[in-house]
Design a protein around this motif. Sequence first.
Motif, PDB file in Angstrom:
ATOM      1  N   MET A   1      -0.313  -1.363  -0.803  1.00 64.26           N
ATOM      2  CA  MET A   1       0.329  -2.500  -0.146  1.00 64.26           C
ATOM      3  C   MET A   1       1.386  -3.120  -1.067  1.00 64.26           C
TER       4      MET A   1
ATOM      5  N   ALA B   1       1.098  -7.923   5.219  1.00 58.72           N
ATOM      6  CA  ALA B   1       0.246  -8.371   4.113  1.00 58.72           C
ATOM      7  C   ALA B   1       0.185  -9.900   3.992  1.00 58.72           C
TER       8      ALA B   1
ATOM      9  N   CYS C   1      -2.168 -11.949   3.706  1.00 59.25           N
ATOM     10  CA  CYS C   1      -3.110 -12.580   2.781  1.00 59.25           C
ATOM     11  C   CYS C   1      -2.859 -12.148   1.343  1.00 59.25           C
ATOM     12  N   GLY C   2      -1.823 -11.362   1.136  1.00 60.12           N
ATOM     13  CA  GLY C   2      -1.474 -10.998  -0.234  1.00 60.12           C
ATOM     14  C   GLY C   2      -2.460 -10.050  -0.908  1.00 60.12           C
ATOM     15  N   GLY C   3      -3.202  -9.300  -0.103  1.00 60.12           N
ATOM     16  CA  GLY C   3      -4.047  -8.269  -0.702  1.00 60.12           C
ATOM     17  C   GLY C   3      -5.488  -8.660  -0.910  1.00 60.12           C
TER      18      GLY C   3
ATOM     19  N   ALA D   1      -8.167  -9.934   3.702  1.00 56.09           N
ATOM     20  CA  ALA D   1      -8.550 -11.064   4.531  1.00 56.09           C
ATOM     21  C   ALA D   1      -7.658 -11.220   5.756  1.00 56.09           C
TER      22      ALA D   1
ATOM     23  N   CYS E   1      -1.964  -5.148   6.804  1.00 52.52           N
ATOM     24  CA  CYS E   1      -1.395  -4.126   5.925  1.00 52.52           C
ATOM     25  C   CYS E   1      -1.928  -2.765   6.349  1.00 52.52           C
TER      26      CYS E   1
ATOM     27  N   LEU F   1      -6.653  -0.119   5.180  1.00 53.06           N
ATOM     28  CA  LEU F   1      -5.875  -1.295   4.807  1.00 53.06           C
ATOM     29  C   LEU F   1      -5.222  -0.944   3.472  1.00 53.06           C
TER      30      LEU F   1
ATOM     31  N   CYS G   1      -3.904  -2.495   1.161  1.00 56.24           N
ATOM     32  CA  CYS G   1      -4.196  -3.284  -0.048  1.00 56.24           C
ATOM     33  C   CYS G   1      -5.495  -2.816  -0.693  1.00 56.24           C
TER      34      CYS G   1
END
Lengths: 106, 343
Positions: free
Chosen positions: A25, A38, A40-42, A45, A49, A84, A86
């Motif tokens: 990700m 993305a 939630c930034g990885g 959550a 992604c 996913l 991430c």
Amino acid sequence: MVKITFIQHNGTEQTVEGTPGMTVMEVAVKNQVPGIDADCGGACACATCHVFVEPEWTEKTGARNPMEEDMLDFAFDVRDNSRLSCQIKVRDELDGLRLKVPAKQF
Amino acid sequence: MSDVIHTDVVIVGAGPTGLFAVFELGLLDIKCHLVDILDRPGGQCAELYPEKPIYDIPGYPVVSGAELTKNLMEQIRPFGPTFHFGHMVTELKKLGDADFELKTDGGLHFRCKVVVVAAGGGSFQPKKPPIPGIEQYEEKSVFYAVRKMEAFRGKDVLIIGGGDSALDWTNNLQPIARSMTLLHRREEFRAAPDSVNKMRELVAAGKMQMKFGQVTALKGENGELAGAVVKGNDGQSFEIVTNAMLPFFGLTMKLGPVADWGLNLHENLIPVDTEKFETNIPGIFAIGDINYYPGKLKLILSGFHEGALMAQQAFRIINPGARLMFQYTTSSTNLQRKLGVAE
Ligand SMILES: Cc1cc2nc3c(=O)[nH]c(=O)nc-3n(C[C@H](O)[C@H](O)[C@H](O)COP(=O)(O)OP(=O)(O)OC[C@H]3O[C@@H](n4cnc5c(N)ncnc54)[C@H](O)[C@@H]3O)c2cc1C
Ligand code: FES
């Protein structure tokens, strides 16, 4: 450097480079690959992604972890090769990895 | 028409930033009402990562999203804020010189002197699955939330999902629905084991059906849904008869009504100054993830700082001409009395 190719819904391909330790990700976001939101930034959550791993790579990318499996309930059009991004760590063995990006992360 | 609630400040959003703003305003004797579309405080910390560790809250080597929220609630309790959960602020208008009017989708109506927009990444809204043509059925026979249970009486209800919302509504609507089907993509459920067991009992008693697969298409016309085409996990397609479908795919943050309030926007964020964190409309402040200024960092820490500075200007607006004295909570008996800790 590990080469990763993202294939968009319309067939366009984009090959970018990542370094081991990053997540797939992060590689996508850093290279502005469209369709990897993305939110939630990885943190595993958000499920925005979502990618489909090309069949010849599923063995190398490995199995989903339980948290990821739960989070995939929030993705659309989940298939056997859904991951996913991430939750996939870039490793040297993944050099050449090919992933499809869904039409929409919702 | 509902009664109008009069207060000093309405805070839009009860994420960490909105919560701590109550503290800073409270020290200056300013009373707050908070509105959030979620059913509990904490914003992203509560909804997206309650169990994940945060490492950069000063003074806490590690704290989870849920713990931080709990601690903030404890910290602001002396100021007796009023919470309105499950409401989305839809309208914000300036009335005359001094007052603002806010309305929520649930019929609440506020009058206040200062508005604090602490809306984070926007309001949490249900994710809408990109099933082709789904829009024509939305709010007619496809719903993303249950507002009135009665609307589902006598319907052939199809619920999609495996989390708590999906399971709770399956169990609650089953007695009044004509038929009930729960569709999920796999055999494991994330929802609380109690509600999963209850659902399985209903299935065993022949009162509802449980199916596995994913919806690929919808059938119907003029917004009236007739059925959902499902691809089963064995690859075979089948159809479920339904005239009321409830997909529960979690929440996503959308800017939402904040965009309609006449506030300047910069890429979906509200530009503010860095002295008072005021927007282009005096008396409306924006703090936390929702604001923008050069050097902005979307960190909880930044939201706390912004709240403290915002409160100073809010005080001047609410108490024109009054003198603002700088005090420490450590040493000021006055502040300690407000916190309920002074002798
Ligand atoms: C997975 C993840 C990990 C993170 N880790 C860290 C970290 O380690 N450290 C850190 O400092 N930050 C971290 N963050 C960022 C941090 O969570 C945010 O900076 C913080 O939540 C912002 O707080 P806020 O109160 O401004 O907004 P939010 O937490 O987004 O809360 C805003 C609230 O406003 C509500 N709202 C919006 N519009 C309306 C409306 N019109 N009506 C009603 N309600 C409305 C929303 O429903 C929401 O509850 C992380 C974020 C994520 C997603
Ligand atoms: S970035 Fe949110 S789940 Fe992967």
